[in-house]
Design a protein around this motif. Structure first.
Motif, PDB file in Angstrom:
ATOM      1  N   UNK A 237       0.823  -1.213   0.000  1.00 17.19           N
ATOM      2  CA  UNK A 237       0.000   0.000   0.000  1.00 17.19           C
ATOM      3  C   UNK A 237       0.855   1.259   0.000  1.00 17.19           C
ATOM      4  N   UNK A 238       2.097   1.159   0.505  1.00 17.33           N
ATOM      5  CA  UNK A 238       3.025   2.290   0.449  1.00 17.33           C
ATOM      6  C   UNK A 238       3.487   2.508  -0.992  1.00 17.33           C
ATOM      7  N   UNK A 239       3.848   1.418  -1.669  1.00 14.41           N
ATOM      8  CA  UNK A 239       4.277   1.521  -3.065  1.00 14.41           C
ATOM      9  C   UNK A 239       3.138   2.026  -3.944  1.00 14.41           C
ATOM     10  N   UNK A 240       1.924   1.592  -3.651  1.00 18.00           N
ATOM     11  CA  UNK A 240       0.776   2.053  -4.443  1.00 18.00           C
ATOM     12  C   UNK A 240       0.600   3.565  -4.312  1.00 18.00           C
ATOM     13  N   UNK A 241       0.777   4.091  -3.102  1.00 19.04           N
ATOM     14  CA  UNK A 241       0.621   5.537  -2.898  1.00 19.04           C
ATOM     15  C   UNK A 241       1.693   6.313  -3.657  1.00 19.04           C
TER      16      UNK A 241
ATOM     17  N   UNK B 171      -1.788   3.862   7.667  1.00 18.24           N
ATOM     18  CA  UNK B 171      -2.448   2.675   7.143  1.00 18.24           C
ATOM     19  C   UNK B 171      -2.318   1.478   8.065  1.00 18.24           C
ATOM     20  N   UNK B 172      -2.655   0.297   7.565  1.00 15.42           N
ATOM     21  CA  UNK B 172      -2.565  -0.923   8.374  1.00 15.42           C
ATOM     22  C   UNK B 172      -1.134  -1.184   8.824  1.00 15.42           C
ATOM     23  N   UNK B 173      -0.996  -1.669  10.057  1.00 16.53           N
ATOM     24  CA  UNK B 173       0.318  -1.897  10.646  1.00 16.53           C
ATOM     25  C   UNK B 173       0.683  -3.385  10.684  1.00 16.53           C
ATOM     26  N   UNK B 174      -0.049  -4.205   9.948  1.00 17.31           N
ATOM     27  CA  UNK B 174       0.245  -5.629   9.992  1.00 17.31           C
ATOM     28  C   UNK B 174       1.632  -5.949   9.457  1.00 17.31           C
ATOM     29  N   UNK B 175       2.120  -5.143   8.498  1.00 16.60           N
ATOM     30  CA  UNK B 175       3.466  -5.399   7.969  1.00 16.60           C
ATOM     31  C   UNK B 175       4.530  -5.108   9.024  1.00 16.60           C
TER      32      UNK B 175
END
Length: 391
Positions: free
Chosen positions: A47-51, A285-289
């Motif tokens: 999701x970071x790369x997508x942004x 965003x999500x912190x699962x990573x």
């Protein structure tokens, strides 16, 4: 051509010697397993790369980025910090975007030291802390860190004459390279000491999330919530595997943030806005990573410590960071550089010599857990073949 004298302390670099040794080993046909650099091998969250990717076609991201253009990132960083540590932060005056946290720790001495002033640095410690002081024409007083003290400095051992000329103390916990952690009681003592002696307290905090206790590390600002003397440096490199994107930030005393901002204004602009959008996505965003990253390094830590124990090299179990700080066996006890150069030449396994982190680091090596367990175990098997029997 004459080079400035301030460059002289920067010329001796153990890690440059290690890079040459790694290149020579490759040229000789060795397959290198590099455990000398703390650069995560894990991928940046999707999701970071997508942004970042979504920002690339946007022409508003293509120009210079002034301070006002960092507003959204500063708001996200301030909220992330408050949510995590319970200390309120003003994004307008107490947060500064950095092109990597190392930029901030290296530039801060330019903002707070006059020529000849002392900076109190950890020994062993991260090399760029010393580099920034030298570039500011400051002096360094090393605070030795010893295992019997939990690798915490003894403030009472600093000479009064040095304190009179000191303006800056730099600390970093969880600590690179020793993996030590610090309690809130320690930070309260450190803040009180700096307040008493009119010192700036700079906390380099890259391993804020990389602890194996289930709790985040303690923030120095939790001991100084009014931000009387403290500035803290964060990075996206470790928690979010964004080392190559060069995003960091400072949070702390408004006067210190303003001074550091002034240095930056004369050196650079700000990070590309598209990368800022990626960093915002990481923080909000999500912190699962992040949790996956912690679990990954915990598994690697366990595998590496057990493999070292199997070859007879007992090391403490790190409570944090992506490293093992290992005391060298005889006959290598005071020859960490020679050990590492010989090891990479003969086996292709590269470790970081403790002397590269300061005089008090001699007798140790740092092992970076930047490969999967099977690779770490094979590297340690190669180390066993290099070492004499009977460890």
């Amino acid at each position: 051509m004459q080079i400035a004298q301030r460059m002289r302390p920067l010329q001796a670099n153990v890690f440059a010697d290690m890079d040459r040794a790694k290149a020579a080993a490759r040229a000789a046909g060795k397959s290198i397993v590099d455990l000398s650099l703390g650069s995560s091998d894990l991928p940046t969250p999707p999701h970071v790369l997508d942004a970042i990717a979504a920002a690339l076609p946007d022409p508003t991201t293509h120009g210079y980025c002034l301070f006002s253009g960092t507003h959204d990132f500063r708001v996200a960083a301030a909220q992330w910090y408050t949510d995590k540590f319970g200390v309120a932060v003003d994004p307008e005056t107490e947060v500064l975007l950095l092109i990597g946290s190392q930029e901030g720790t290296a530039h801060l001495p330019l903002a707070v030291l006059n020529p000849g002033d002392f900076a109190l640095l950890m020994d062993p410690g991260y090399p760029s802390h010393a580099g920034g002081v030298y570039l500011a024409n400051g002096q360094i007083y090393p605070m030795p860190l010893h295992a019997e003290d939990g690798f915490l400095p003894r403030f009472e051992d600093i000479p009064a004459a040095v304190l009179e000329q000191s303006r800056l103390m730099v600390l970093s916990y969880p600590h690179n390279p020793t993996t030590a952690t610090a309690s809130l009681d320690f930070w309260q003592t450190a803040v009180a000491f700096c307040q008493q002696h009119n010192l700036v307290l700079a906390h380099d905090f890259p391993y804020v999330d990389l602890t194996f206790t289930g709790q985040p590390a303690v923030s120095a600002l939790q001991a100084d919530p009014k931000k009387t003397c403290t500035i803290e440096f964060f990075t996206m490199s470790k928690s979010y595997n964004m080392g190559g994107f060069r995003v960091g930030y400072a949070i702390g005393n408004a006067e210190l943030v303003a001074a550091l901002r002034q240095v930056k204004a004369n050196v650079d602009f700000n990070q590309y806005p598209g990368i800022q959008r990626g960093a915002i996505a990481a923080l909000t965003g999500p912190q699962d990573t992040v949790h996956h990253m912690i679990d990954t390094f915990r598994q690697r830590r366990d595998a590496a410590v057990q493999a070292l124990e199997r070859i007879g090299w007992a090391v403490p179990m790190p409570a944090a960071t992506m490293y093992i700080w290992a005391k060298l066996p005889e006959p290598w006890g005071d020859r960490s550089k020679e050990f590492c150069l010989s090891l990479v030449e003969q086996t292709g396994v590269a470790l970081a010599p403790g002397i590269g982190f300061g005089k008090a680091g001699e007798g140790y090596v740092r092992i970076a857990l930047v490969h999967p367990p099977a690779v770490l175990e094979q590297a340690i098997a190669s180390i066993a073949e290099f070492l004499p029997s009977g460890l």
